[in-house]
Design a protein around this motif. Structure first.
Motif, PDB file in Angstrom:
ATOM      1  N   ARG A 125       0.835  -1.204   0.000  1.00 58.28           N
ATOM      2  CA  ARG A 125       0.000   0.000   0.000  1.00 58.28           C
ATOM      3  C   ARG A 125       0.870   1.255   0.000  1.00 58.28           C
ATOM      4  N   LEU A 126       1.995   1.207   0.733  1.00 63.79           N
ATOM      5  CA  LEU A 126       2.915   2.349   0.759  1.00 63.79           C
ATOM      6  C   LEU A 126       3.474   2.619  -0.637  1.00 63.79           C
ATOM      7  N   ARG A 127       3.873   1.570  -1.353  1.00 63.59           N
ATOM      8  CA  ARG A 127       4.394   1.741  -2.720  1.00 63.59           C
ATOM      9  C   ARG A 127       3.343   2.376  -3.643  1.00 63.59           C
ATOM     10  N   ARG A 128       2.120   1.910  -3.510  1.00 60.20           N
ATOM     11  CA  ARG A 128       1.051   2.468  -4.353  1.00 60.20           C
ATOM     12  C   ARG A 128       0.777   3.921  -3.990  1.00 60.20           C
ATOM     13  N   ALA A 129       0.821   4.242  -2.687  1.00 57.39           N
ATOM     14  CA  ALA A 129       0.590   5.628  -2.264  1.00 57.39           C
ATOM     15  C   ALA A 129       1.699   6.541  -2.776  1.00 57.39           C
ATOM     16  N   ILE A 130       2.934   6.066  -2.738  1.00 51.33           N
ATOM     17  CA  ILE A 130       4.050   6.873  -3.251  1.00 51.33           C
ATOM     18  C   ILE A 130       3.923   7.037  -4.764  1.00 51.33           C
ATOM     19  N   ALA A 131       3.543   5.946  -5.441  1.00 52.27           N
ATOM     20  CA  ALA A 131       3.404   6.014  -6.898  1.00 52.27           C
ATOM     21  C   ALA A 131       2.315   7.006  -7.309  1.00 52.27           C
ATOM     22  N   SER A 132       1.267   7.077  -6.505  1.00 50.41           N
ATOM     23  CA  SER A 132       0.190   8.016  -6.838  1.00 50.41           C
ATOM     24  C   SER A 132       0.403   9.382  -6.186  1.00 50.41           C
ATOM     25  N   GLU A 133       1.578   9.567  -5.559  1.00 56.71           N
ATOM     26  CA  GLU A 133       1.982  10.830  -4.935  1.00 56.71           C
ATOM     27  C   GLU A 133       0.990  11.273  -3.854  1.00 56.71           C
ATOM     28  N   ASP A 134       0.441  10.300  -3.143  1.00 56.58           N
ATOM     29  CA  ASP A 134      -0.435  10.584  -2.005  1.00 56.58           C
ATOM     30  C   ASP A 134       0.424  10.473  -0.742  1.00 56.58           C
ATOM     31  N   PHE A 135       1.179  11.530  -0.465  1.00 55.26           N
ATOM     32  CA  PHE A 135       2.216  11.472   0.554  1.00 55.26           C
ATOM     33  C   PHE A 135       1.680  11.458   1.986  1.00 55.26           C
ATOM     34  N   GLU A 136       0.488  11.984   2.215  1.00 56.96           N
ATOM     35  CA  GLU A 136      -0.080  11.931   3.564  1.00 56.96           C
ATOM     36  C   GLU A 136      -0.395  10.485   3.953  1.00 56.96           C
ATOM     37  N   ILE A 137      -1.004   9.765   3.028  1.00 63.03           N
ATOM     38  CA  ILE A 137      -1.295   8.348   3.299  1.00 63.03           C
ATOM     39  C   ILE A 137       0.011   7.573   3.399  1.00 63.03           C
ATOM     40  N   ALA A 138       0.976   7.911   2.545  1.00 64.06           N
ATOM     41  CA  ALA A 138       2.275   7.225   2.578  1.00 64.06           C
ATOM     42  C   ALA A 138       2.944   7.420   3.933  1.00 64.06           C
ATOM     43  N   ALA A 139       2.889   8.631   4.482  1.00 63.35           N
ATOM     44  CA  ALA A 139       3.493   8.890   5.797  1.00 63.35           C
ATOM     45  C   ALA A 139       2.788   8.091   6.885  1.00 63.35           C
ATOM     46  N   SER A 140       1.475   8.006   6.774  1.00 59.93           N
ATOM     47  CA  SER A 140       0.706   7.235   7.749  1.00 59.93           C
ATOM     48  C   SER A 140       1.071   5.744   7.673  1.00 59.93           C
ATOM     49  N   LEU A 141       1.177   5.238   6.453  1.00 66.14           N
ATOM     50  CA  LEU A 141       1.551   3.825   6.278  1.00 66.14           C
ATOM     51  C   LEU A 141       2.967   3.562   6.785  1.00 66.14           C
ATOM     52  N   ARG A 142       3.867   4.505   6.513  1.00 68.02           N
ATOM     53  CA  ARG A 142       5.251   4.361   6.997  1.00 68.02           C
ATOM     54  C   ARG A 142       5.283   4.237   8.508  1.00 68.02           C
ATOM     55  N   ASP A 143       4.494   5.081   9.187  1.00 73.09           N
ATOM     56  CA  ASP A 143       4.447   5.050  10.651  1.00 73.09           C
ATOM     57  C   ASP A 143       3.874   3.724  11.162  1.00 73.09           C
ATOM     58  N   LYS A 144       2.854   3.204  10.451  1.00 78.25           N
ATOM     59  CA  LYS A 144       2.274   1.915  10.857  1.00 78.25           C
ATOM     60  C   LYS A 144       3.307   0.787  10.697  1.00 78.25           C
ATOM     61  N   ILE A 145       4.058   0.852   9.609  1.00 78.70           N
ATOM     62  CA  ILE A 145       5.089  -0.180   9.385  1.00 78.70           C
ATOM     63  C   ILE A 145       6.131  -0.131  10.493  1.00 78.70           C
TER      64      ILE A 145
END
Length: 149
Positions: A125-145
């Protein structure tokens, strides 16, 4: 042919063609190839299959021991049960025993498997969020990981 001689502690190397080696009485052909573990195993498989009755057939894939001899592979997982006596004898002849004495596979604990699966899904999900440049979700996923690790 490469010939290495040790004379009085001194190493001498000679490189001879087949004709010169034959003139000096040096054997240039190998009558019997060196035996390897794989060669011994395949030889044992062939002997085992030659002695086995052809009436035994796997009920799932219809493989016979003769087929096993020809291919060196079993047809399916059911073949292990069908040919168990023959395989035990084969292993005993090749390894000296049909009992495994080394380390045993221990599956990981279920909670570790679930955690690894969850982390893998979050990384996807983090890779897909980064690919779609949705950085807020990416940051949230990073923190969960990080929290799972």
């Amino acid at each position: 042919m490469h010939l290495t001689k040790v004379v009085q502690g001194e190493v001498k190397q000679e490189h001879l063609c087949a004709k010169c080696a034959a003139e000096r009485g040096i054997e240039t052909t190998v009558a019997n190839p060196p035996k390897t573990m794989l060669g011994e195993f395949l030889h044992a498989v062939q002997e085992q299959a030659a002695d086995a009755p052809e009436t035994v057939r796997c009920t799932f894939c219809a493989m016979t021991l003769k087929d096993f001899r020809a291919t060196g592979r079993l047809g399916c997982s059911h073949c292990y049960q069908t040919f168990e006596p023959s395989l035990r004898e084969l292993l005993r002849r090749v390894h000296g025993s049909s009992q495994h004495v080394g380390r045993k596979y221990v599956p990981p604990a279920p909670e570790l498997m679930e955690r690894a699966t969850t982390i893998g899904e979050l990384r996807d999900r983090l890779r897909r969020a980064i690919a779609s440049e949705d950085f807020e979700i990416a940051a949230s996923l990073r923190d969960k990981i990080k929290a799972f690790e």
